[in-house]
Design a protein around this motif. Structure first.
Motif, PDB file in Angstrom:
ATOM      1  N   GLN A 268       0.835  -1.193   0.000  1.00 33.13           N
ATOM      2  CA  GLN A 268       0.000   0.000   0.000  1.00 33.13           C
ATOM      3  C   GLN A 268       0.878   1.255   0.000  1.00 33.13           C
ATOM      4  O   GLN A 268       1.971   1.262   0.574  1.00 33.13           O
ATOM      5  N   GLU A 269       0.384   2.301  -0.665  1.00 33.13           N
ATOM      6  CA  GLU A 269       1.114   3.563  -0.675  1.00 33.13           C
ATOM      7  C   GLU A 269       1.151   4.149   0.743  1.00 33.13           C
ATOM      8  O   GLU A 269       0.180   4.057   1.483  1.00 33.13           O
ATOM      9  N   ALA A 270       2.287   4.745   1.086  1.00 38.94           N
ATOM     10  CA  ALA A 270       2.434   5.334   2.420  1.00 38.94           C
ATOM     11  C   ALA A 270       1.437   6.474   2.600  1.00 38.94           C
ATOM     12  O   ALA A 270       1.149   7.230   1.673  1.00 38.94           O
TER      13      ALA A 270
ATOM     14  N   GLU B 283      -2.702  -9.209   0.744  1.00 33.29           N
ATOM     15  CA  GLU B 283      -3.544  -9.211   1.941  1.00 33.29           C
ATOM     16  C   GLU B 283      -4.700  -8.225   1.792  1.00 33.29           C
ATOM     17  O   GLU B 283      -5.842  -8.513   2.154  1.00 33.29           O
ATOM     18  N   THR B 284      -4.406  -7.058   1.233  1.00 31.91           N
ATOM     19  CA  THR B 284      -5.446  -6.053   1.040  1.00 31.91           C
ATOM     20  C   THR B 284      -6.467  -6.504   0.011  1.00 31.91           C
ATOM     21  O   THR B 284      -7.677  -6.341   0.200  1.00 31.91           O
ATOM     22  N   LEU B 285      -5.995  -7.086  -1.094  1.00 29.88           N
ATOM     23  CA  LEU B 285      -6.912  -7.568  -2.124  1.00 29.88           C
ATOM     24  C   LEU B 285      -7.826  -8.658  -1.590  1.00 29.88           C
ATOM     25  O   LEU B 285      -9.018  -8.704  -1.930  1.00 29.88           O
ATOM     26  N   ARG B 286      -7.289  -9.511  -0.791  1.00 30.17           N
ATOM     27  CA  ARG B 286      -8.092 -10.602  -0.216  1.00 30.17           C
ATOM     28  C   ARG B 286      -9.273 -10.047   0.576  1.00 30.17           C
ATOM     29  O   ARG B 286     -10.357 -10.625   0.586  1.00 30.17           O
ATOM     30  N   ARG B 287      -9.052  -8.904   1.221  1.00 31.49           N
ATOM     31  CA  ARG B 287     -10.108  -8.287   2.018  1.00 31.49           C
ATOM     32  C   ARG B 287     -11.100  -7.501   1.173  1.00 31.49           C
ATOM     33  O   ARG B 287     -12.302  -7.498   1.429  1.00 31.49           O
ATOM     34  N   VAL B 288     -10.596  -6.828   0.131  1.00 31.21           N
ATOM     35  CA  VAL B 288     -11.452  -5.898  -0.607  1.00 31.21           C
ATOM     36  C   VAL B 288     -12.181  -6.554  -1.780  1.00 31.21           C
ATOM     37  O   VAL B 288     -13.237  -6.070  -2.203  1.00 31.21           O
TER      38      VAL B 288
ATOM     39  N   LEU C 182      -2.052 -12.636  -8.174  1.00 30.20           N
ATOM     40  CA  LEU C 182      -1.334 -11.366  -8.132  1.00 30.20           C
ATOM     41  C   LEU C 182       0.127 -11.662  -8.444  1.00 30.20           C
ATOM     42  O   LEU C 182       0.813 -12.344  -7.671  1.00 30.20           O
ATOM     43  N   GLY C 183       0.598 -11.153  -9.581  1.00 28.02           N
ATOM     44  CA  GLY C 183       1.978 -11.381  -9.977  1.00 28.02           C
ATOM     45  C   GLY C 183       2.327 -12.836 -10.165  1.00 28.02           C
ATOM     46  O   GLY C 183       3.474 -13.250  -9.929  1.00 28.02           O
TER      47      GLY C 183
ATOM     48  N   LEU D 198      -8.369 -16.583  -1.812  1.00 28.83           N
ATOM     49  CA  LEU D 198      -9.658 -15.924  -1.684  1.00 28.83           C
ATOM     50  C   LEU D 198     -10.763 -16.971  -1.653  1.00 28.83           C
ATOM     51  O   LEU D 198     -10.643 -18.032  -2.244  1.00 28.83           O
ATOM     52  N   GLU D 199     -11.859 -16.652  -0.959  1.00 24.35           N
ATOM     53  CA  GLU D 199     -13.019 -17.540  -0.960  1.00 24.35           C
ATOM     54  C   GLU D 199     -14.275 -16.708  -1.123  1.00 24.35           C
ATOM     55  O   GLU D 199     -14.438 -15.660  -0.494  1.00 24.35           O
ATOM     56  N   PHE D 200     -15.184 -17.163  -2.006  1.00 26.92           N
ATOM     57  CA  PHE D 200     -16.446 -16.474  -2.208  1.00 26.92           C
ATOM     58  C   PHE D 200     -17.491 -17.487  -2.618  1.00 26.92           C
ATOM     59  O   PHE D 200     -17.221 -18.386  -3.421  1.00 26.92           O
ATOM     60  N   ALA D 201     -18.682 -17.362  -2.052  1.00 28.15           N
ATOM     61  CA  ALA D 201     -19.818 -18.233  -2.380  1.00 28.15           C
ATOM     62  C   ALA D 201     -19.466 -19.706  -2.191  1.00 28.15           C
ATOM     63  O   ALA D 201     -19.902 -20.563  -2.957  1.00 28.15           O
ATOM     64  N   GLY D 202     -18.636 -19.990  -1.175  1.00 30.57           N
ATOM     65  CA  GLY D 202     -18.271 -21.364  -0.878  1.00 30.57           C
ATOM     66  C   GLY D 202     -17.234 -21.963  -1.795  1.00 30.57           C
ATOM     67  O   GLY D 202     -16.942 -23.154  -1.714  1.00 30.57           O
ATOM     68  N   VAL D 203     -16.634 -21.160  -2.670  1.00 30.39           N
ATOM     69  CA  VAL D 203     -15.622 -21.646  -3.619  1.00 30.39           C
ATOM     70  C   VAL D 203     -14.288 -20.983  -3.292  1.00 30.39           C
ATOM     71  O   VAL D 203     -14.210 -19.760  -3.165  1.00 30.39           O
ATOM     72  N   LYS D 204     -13.247 -21.788  -3.172  1.00 29.30           N
ATOM     73  CA  LYS D 204     -11.913 -21.267  -2.891  1.00 29.30           C
ATOM     74  C   LYS D 204     -11.166 -21.008  -4.200  1.00 29.30           C
ATOM     75  O   LYS D 204     -11.272 -21.786  -5.147  1.00 29.30           O
ATOM     76  N   ALA D 205     -10.438 -19.903  -4.221  1.00 31.85           N
ATOM     77  CA  ALA D 205      -9.699 -19.531  -5.428  1.00 31.85           C
ATOM     78  C   ALA D 205      -8.523 -20.475  -5.646  1.00 31.85           C
ATOM     79  O   ALA D 205      -7.839 -20.880  -4.695  1.00 31.85           O
TER      80      ALA D 205
END
Length: 719
Positions: free
Chosen positions: A68-70, A132-137, A171-172, A178-185
């Motif tokens: 993240q940018e400072a 970590e940030t992407l996983r949350r957002v 990412l890179g 990540l997990e969404f709707a019961g499916v893991k990335a």
């Protein structure tokens, strides 16, 4: 050393999405919310690109920083008196503030704020890893997609238009867990159902430095997964295949609205588009071309083929998603279903023509228009009355009034025909009315008006080509709006079941694009008042309908790029004529190119109007101007400038030359400025003050003949 940046790739794989959801998903992820969400998390990307097909939604974010940018922000603690005791030592409140932000005493200081002296510190926000940030957002980015069709599936509590089968999140080149709707990335995507159904690892699309080349990504999807992921590439693939069936590559450039709409739909219904040509029995060419094209373009989404004269041939082509080896099966299936559709159409056409139009119109008495709004027969009767009243206002000839009355009486008759009652041909309403009217020997203008009165059906649909068609179209929309508002069917934020917004937009277009000045004699208020009188609607309904139409007109102007304050200033005037308002806005926009003069003009012309408002608020009164009471040179010169310019300005406004009118107004500006520099309007002497207010009234009335300049933003807002 510059921050290292990497690319992020997300793919949501699901069961087949409907075309509307595919288009909306692409739009939602492309319209800037992804950038905003990442910027809020201090992960400003370089570019964002979204793709969608029936089985996948793909998001490519280029140039995400590793961290993240400072960010340094000032935090305010307790007041000085609460942070330190009389001896200058930190109190419990002061120590608590430092502990909360993990600071030493040297990191904080007392500063003067708007509320007094407070303990203040500059705090460095933590810079988290991008993954970590992407996983949350990321789950937040899915919410607009879930809202497309709020359906829930057994394996998940999160709504989504169709069940999610796989997730890919890189990412890179490294998986984000990540997990969404019961499916893991994971890393694996799945290809075209029949051409490349197996799993493929998407890590292969990343370069060693963690970036993705867009063209190579597209090539990977096409080669390994059998998927053309970009809708524009799918469009080009279709155009490139037209030649093999004997058509030119610009077929869709020359096509009408319905063919273009159908193409947009089928492009979002396939992952690897291919063309197949077919044929139908030549005997069906005896049907009206509109009916044949409706059978083709309807549920089957087939495209008609015409000869050089523009006449239909007994051939068609389709865009399909199957393997090349299945082309014969696809063709046979389409030809079989099309034959049944055309047989139905031929039967409906034959049966309907045996029924007189008057009998079809009489049957409208059994069809409800809307709850509380009577039947379609009631609507037709109102249209007859309204068009008769409009005929007087618009100075139609006797023959035009006679034809318009006949068209109004019959324009809804085809809604009871077997053809239009059939769901597949329902969109031919109006068109079938025209064809039946022609077959019954009705005059050409009557048939044309019936056929055109539903236009425009969309933002890019052409307006009626005939004068009577435009008048009947306007009357139909006016009646629909006023009658349904009176019946309580107002649209809400989420629901507009009677398409009243679309009706109002079409009405605005009719008035706005009135090149022949058919509707110039009445403002919007006049048309709504005439309709309210015919429909026996209450005064409150009339005002509500006016405001609804004005709001749609405002939106049209904003979409055309006019500033919101200019639109507000012009639409604030009474007796709004849309074409007239467009001329005023265009003149203001042209002057805005000279920013300095525009700002000076806006400020100068606000002052008389604002002074009069202040005078009314203070209970002051003034009458006519008395030149004998004018004592200063500046007010005498201002009156002379007014008298010289006023007739020329009003003449320019009357003939619609708004550029000339605004130039004449602008020429008055230096004299107005000089007046306010030297003359006190709110003078202590009551007689002089009232006389100067009378002069302000003359100026305000003149300025308000062009626009309400008080609604233009202030000088500081233009910097």
């Amino acid at each position: 050393m510059p921050d290292k940046r990497r690319d992020f790739l997300l793919e949501i794989g699901c069961e087949e999405l409907p075309p509307s959801a595919v288009a909306q998903a692409r739009k939602e992820l492309s319209k800037g919310q992804t950038e905003r969400a990442l910027e809020q998390e201090r992960l400003t990307p370089e570019t964002v690109k979204a793709f969608a097909t029936p089985r996948r939604i793909v998001l490519l974010v280029r140039g995400i920083p590793e961290l993240q940018e400072a960010k340094t922000e000032k935090v305010i603690g307790p007041p000085k008196g609460a942070a330190y005791d009389a001896g200058g030592r930190l109190t419990a409140a002061g120590r608590g503030f430092l502990k909360k932000w993990k600071l030493n005493e040297a990191d904080a200081a007392v500063e003067e704020t708007d509320k007094g002296e407070y303990l203040v510190a500059n705090v460095q926000s933590p810079t988290l890893d991008a993954s970590e940030t992407l996983r949350r957002v990321l789950p937040e980015l899915f919410l607009p997609l879930a809202a497309l069709t709020k359906m829930r599936w057994p394996q998940s509590t999160e709504p989504f238009p169709r069940p999610i089968r796989w997730l890919v999140s890189f990412l890179g080149g490294k998986i984000i867990p990540l997990e969404f709707a019961g499916v893991k990335a994971g890393a694996r995507s799945y290809g075209h159902r029949t051409i490349a159904p197996g799993p493929k690892d998407l890590a292969a699309v990343f370069d060693e430095d963690g970036t993705i080349d867009l063209e190579r990504l597209k090539e990977f999807y096409a080669r390994e997964l059998g998927v053309v992921v970009d809708v524009e590439d799918r469009r080009q693939r279709v155009a490139a295949q037209l030649k093999k069936i004997g058509l030119s590559a610009d077929y869709f450039d020359r096509a009408d609205y319905h063919a273009k709409w159908t193409l947009a739909r089928v492009l979002d219904d396939v992952e690897l588009p291919s063309l197949v040509a077919g044929a139908f029995d030549e005997k069906y060419l005896a049907l009206p071309a509109e009916v044949v094209e409706a059978a083709l373009l309807g549920y089957l989404h087939l495209f008609p083929i015409k000869n050089k004269k523009g006449e239909l041939e007994p051939r068609f082509f389709a865009v399909h998603n199957a393997r090349a080896e299945a082309e014969d099966n696809v063709r046979a299936g389409l030809e079989r279903v099309l034959a049944a559709r055309l047989a139905d159409a031929a039967y409906f056409w034959e049966v309907d023509r045996r029924t007189p139009l008057e009998d079809l119109a009489a049957a409208l008495a059994g069809v409800v228009f809307a709850e509380g709004a009577g039947t379609l027969a009631d609507k037709a009767a109102r249209l007859e009355k309204l068009t008769a009243a409009l005929g007087d206002e618009l100075n139609l000839t006797e023959e035009e009034r006679k034809n318009l009355a006949r068209a109004a009486a019959l324009c809804k008759a085809d809604l009871t025909s077997q053809m239009v009652r059939e769901k597949e041909f329902a969109h031919l309403q109006g068109t079938m009315g025209k064809l039946y009217a022609e077959a019954a020997g009705e005059p050409g203008p009557v048939a044309a008006a019936i056929g055109e009165h539903y236009r425009p059906v969309a933002a890019d649909d052409p307006l009626p080509a005939t004068k009577l068609g435009r008048v009947l179209s306007l009357a139909d929309r006016l009646d629909t709006l006023v009658t349904l508002f009176a019946a309580g069917h107002r649209p809400t934020g989420a629901r507009d079941p009677f398409a009243l917004r679309r009706a109002a937009i079409g009405l605005c277009r009719l008035l706005l694009e009135d090149d022949e000045n058919v509707f110039a004699s009445l403002p919007i208020e006049g048309y709504v008042a005439q309709t309210a009188s015919t429909a026996h609607a209450a005064e409150g309904i009339r005002r509500e309908a006016e405001e609804f139409i004005r709001t749609r007109l405002e939106q049209i102007f904003l979409e055309r790029g006019f500033r919101d304050d200019m639109v507000d200033a012009v639409l604030a005037l009474p007796n709004c004529r849309p074409a007239d308002a467009l001329g005023r806005l265009s003149a203001l926009a042209a002057l805005y190119g000279n920013r300095g003069e525009y700002i000076r003009l806006a400020i100068a012309f606000k002052r008389p109007i604002n002074i009069l408002r202040q005078g009314r608020e203070r209970g002051l009164n003034w009458g006519d101007l008395d030149e004998k009471l004018m004592t200063q040179d500046e007010e005498i010169k201002l009156l002379a400038a007014y008298r010289k310019a006023e007739p020329r300005i009003r003449s320019a406004v009357a003939r619609g030359d708004y550029d000339a009118a605004l130039k004449l107004l602008a020429a008055m500006r230096p004299t107005v400025d000089k007046f306010f520099d030297e003359v006190m309007v709110m003078y202590d002497d009551e007689r002089l003050r009232a006389n100067r207010l009378a002069l302000m009234q003359l100026l305000a009335d003149l300025f308000l003949s062009f626009a309400d300049f008080t609604r233009l933003r202030g000088e500081e807002e233009y910097e």
